[in-house]
Design an enzyme around this catalytic site. Structure first.
Site, PDB file in Angstrom:
ATOM      1  N   SER A  94       0.865  -1.174   0.000  1.00 50.80           N
ATOM      2  CA  SER A  94       0.000   0.000   0.000  1.00 50.80           C
ATOM      3  C   SER A  94       0.906   1.230   0.000  1.00 50.80           C
ATOM      4  CB  SER A  94      -0.881   0.008   1.254  1.00 50.80           C
ATOM      5  OG  SER A  94      -0.072   0.276   2.388  1.00 50.80           O
ATOM      6  N   ASP A 126      -0.858  -1.403  -4.266  1.00 53.32           N
ATOM      7  CA  ASP A 126      -2.280  -1.384  -3.937  1.00 53.32           C
ATOM      8  C   ASP A 126      -2.874   0.010  -4.224  1.00 53.32           C
ATOM      9  OD1 ASP A 126      -4.564  -2.612  -3.003  1.00 53.32           O
ATOM     10  OD2 ASP A 126      -3.843  -2.943  -0.962  1.00 53.32           O
ATOM     11  N   HIS A 127      -4.110   0.218  -3.801  1.00 57.41           N
ATOM     12  CA  HIS A 127      -4.885   1.436  -4.094  1.00 57.41           C
ATOM     13  C   HIS A 127      -4.070   2.733  -4.256  1.00 57.41           C
ATOM     14  CE1 HIS A 127      -8.773  -0.433  -2.960  1.00 57.41           C
ATOM     15  NE2 HIS A 127      -7.990  -1.187  -2.222  1.00 57.41           N
ATOM     16  N   GLU A 173      -8.460   1.787   3.321  1.00 62.43           N
ATOM     17  CA  GLU A 173      -7.132   1.230   3.497  1.00 62.43           C
ATOM     18  C   GLU A 173      -6.153   2.376   3.295  1.00 62.43           C
ATOM     19  OE1 GLU A 173      -6.681  -2.364   1.480  1.00 62.43           O
ATOM     20  OE2 GLU A 173      -4.705  -2.716   2.312  1.00 62.43           O
ATOM     21  N   HIS A 180     -13.030  -3.673   3.207  1.00 60.14           N
ATOM     22  CA  HIS A 180     -11.705  -3.777   3.828  1.00 60.14           C
ATOM     23  C   HIS A 180     -11.889  -3.934   5.330  1.00 60.14           C
ATOM     24  CE1 HIS A 180     -10.312  -1.442   0.139  1.00 60.14           C
ATOM     25  NE2 HIS A 180      -9.681  -2.593   0.083  1.00 60.14           N
ATOM     26  N   HIS A 186     -10.959  -7.700  -3.323  1.00 66.18           N
ATOM     27  CA  HIS A 186     -10.389  -6.893  -2.230  1.00 66.18           C
ATOM     28  C   HIS A 186     -11.128  -7.211  -0.937  1.00 66.18           C
ATOM     29  CE1 HIS A 186      -7.736  -3.728  -4.109  1.00 66.18           C
ATOM     30  NE2 HIS A 186      -8.080  -4.512  -5.109  1.00 66.18           N
ATOM     31  N   ASN A 214      -6.977 -10.171  -1.968  1.00 61.09           N
ATOM     32  CA  ASN A 214      -6.146  -9.367  -1.076  1.00 61.09           C
ATOM     33  C   ASN A 214      -6.383  -9.740   0.384  1.00 61.09           C
ATOM     34  OD1 ASN A 214      -5.510  -8.099  -3.446  1.00 61.09           O
ATOM     35  ND2 ASN A 214      -6.089  -6.050  -2.772  1.00 61.09           N
TER      36      ASN A 214
HETATM   37 ZN    ZN Z   1      -8.393  -2.973  -1.437  1.00 58.11          ZN
END
Ligand code: ZN
Length: 370
Positions: A70, A116-117, A189, A235, A275, A297
């Protein structure tokens, strides 16, 4: 895509060189997952210890795996002492990638390296990584990462697609794939995401198949995309009853794209990502995988597994965390407070949780590594 490693075929299954996969090898791995009806855990790491634990678990389960960062994990990887947060995010992700490139092959499995994002304010992070990725490709013939994610799901669909196309045009020649988000994954997240209790947003927790089709039509001519479609996933881990997973939404998206593709790509032409896999019901995980999810994930559950194992170790060796000489025996406690001992306990916690994930996803014993 460029950078095809040498491949041999044993039976119907491609065999790949162990280590980080990019380009055609990355695509071969995704195809094997979808055709074989299994998925890989994608585990967020914040340091070498976690990354090594993921690789160790993959090796002992004879499975390939996704190591991902992340933006906050990448920053932590570089160190909290770097003042410029964006610089730290780029440097930390580069550092993590170089570590995984260095050691992955020794574990004898294939590894997808991913970030990630990234929402719009985090575009400089991804573009900074592409600058480094292009430089790495000039020196070694392969990019630093297998793929990046852009999460512009908070924006109108056309803006999301247009920006993804722009970045993918840069990634495709490097042999990289792009993960996009359509609809919203509940929860957040590292500051990217939506509050799950926001009832007004609930409809957006379920991606519309026509949006998936629109994105696929626009982006697949540019390069390879995987889609994080929302089917009620969130999440984090919540009390039972707060999350209603509807994997049939994934099936509907596959059907929409398959109908448009006219048979090219088979019944499940889309590469889908799940996710918020932590805490999910096993039956829903299997159902999602059967609809073409190749990556799930896991972050919250491996964070807890690490913390739980370290916490237990500290409680069992309490004197060593207070005294250099045990007050009861007078003996040195150095062996117990050596960071290798308690970090190792945490690594074993992560690996044990991943044993479960490899089994849940049907990935154990399926590594493509030659
Ligand atoms: Zn995610």
């Amino acid at each position: 895509m460029a950078n095809t490693a040498e491949r041999t075929t044993t039976g119907a299954r491609a065999r790949l060189r162990p280590g980080v996969v990019t380009g055609a090898d990355y695509l071969a791995l995704l195809d094997a997952c979808r055709e074989g009806g299994y998925a890989l855990p994608a585990v967020n790491v914040v340091g070498t210890s976690g990354a090594n634990a993921v690789l160790e678990a993959a090796a002992r389960n004879r499975s390939d795996v996704v190591v991902q960062l992340s933006n906050g994990g990448a920053r932590f990887f570089a160190g909290e002492g770097i003042a410029d947060a964006m610089e730290a995010r780029v440097l930390g992700a580069v550092s993590a990638a170089l570590h995984v490139h260095t050691v992955a092959a020794a574990y004898g499995v294939c590894v997808v390296l991913h970030t990630d994002h990234a929402d719009r304010p985090l575009l400089p992070w991804v573009e900074g990584l592409l600058d480094r990725g292009e430089e790495h490709a000039r020196l070694t013939g392969r990019p630093l990462f297998s793929s990046h994610m852009l999460d512009l799901s908070a924006e109108p669909l056309e803006a999301n697609i247009a920006e993804c196309a722009r970045v993918l045009r840069r990634m495709a020649p490097l042999g990289m794939g792009l993960e996009i988000e359509l609809g919203v994954t509940g929860g957040e997240e590292d500051g990217v995401g939506h509050a799950v209790e926001d009832a007004a947003d609930n409809a957006r927790l379920y991606t519309q198949p026509e949006d998936v089709l629109r994105a696929w039509e626009a982006l697949s001519p540019v390069g390879h995309v995987t889609v994080a479609a929302s089917f009620g996933n969130v999440h984090g881990v919540y009390a039972p009853g707060n999350v209603r997973l509807r994997p049939e939404i994934l099936r509907a998206s596959q059907q929409a794209v398959a109908a448009r593709a006219g048979g090219g790509g088979g019944p499940r032409p889309l590469s889908l990502v799940f996710h918020g896999g932590s805490g999910s019901e096993k039956g829903k995980i299997r159902e999602a995988v059967s609809h073409g999810v190749w990556k799930m994930n896991i972050d919250t559950d491996t964070q807890f597994a690490f913390a739980e194992a370290v916490g237990r170790y500290v409680r069992e060796n309490e004197a060593a965390f207070r005294h250099q000489l045990d007050p009861a025996t007078g003996r040195p406690t150095k062996k117990a407070y050596d960071p290798r001992r308690w970090l190792r306990a945490g690594e074993e916690g992560i690996a044990a949780r991943l044993d479960e994930a490899f089994a849940d996803l049907g990935a154990a014993g399926r590594s493509l590594a030659a």
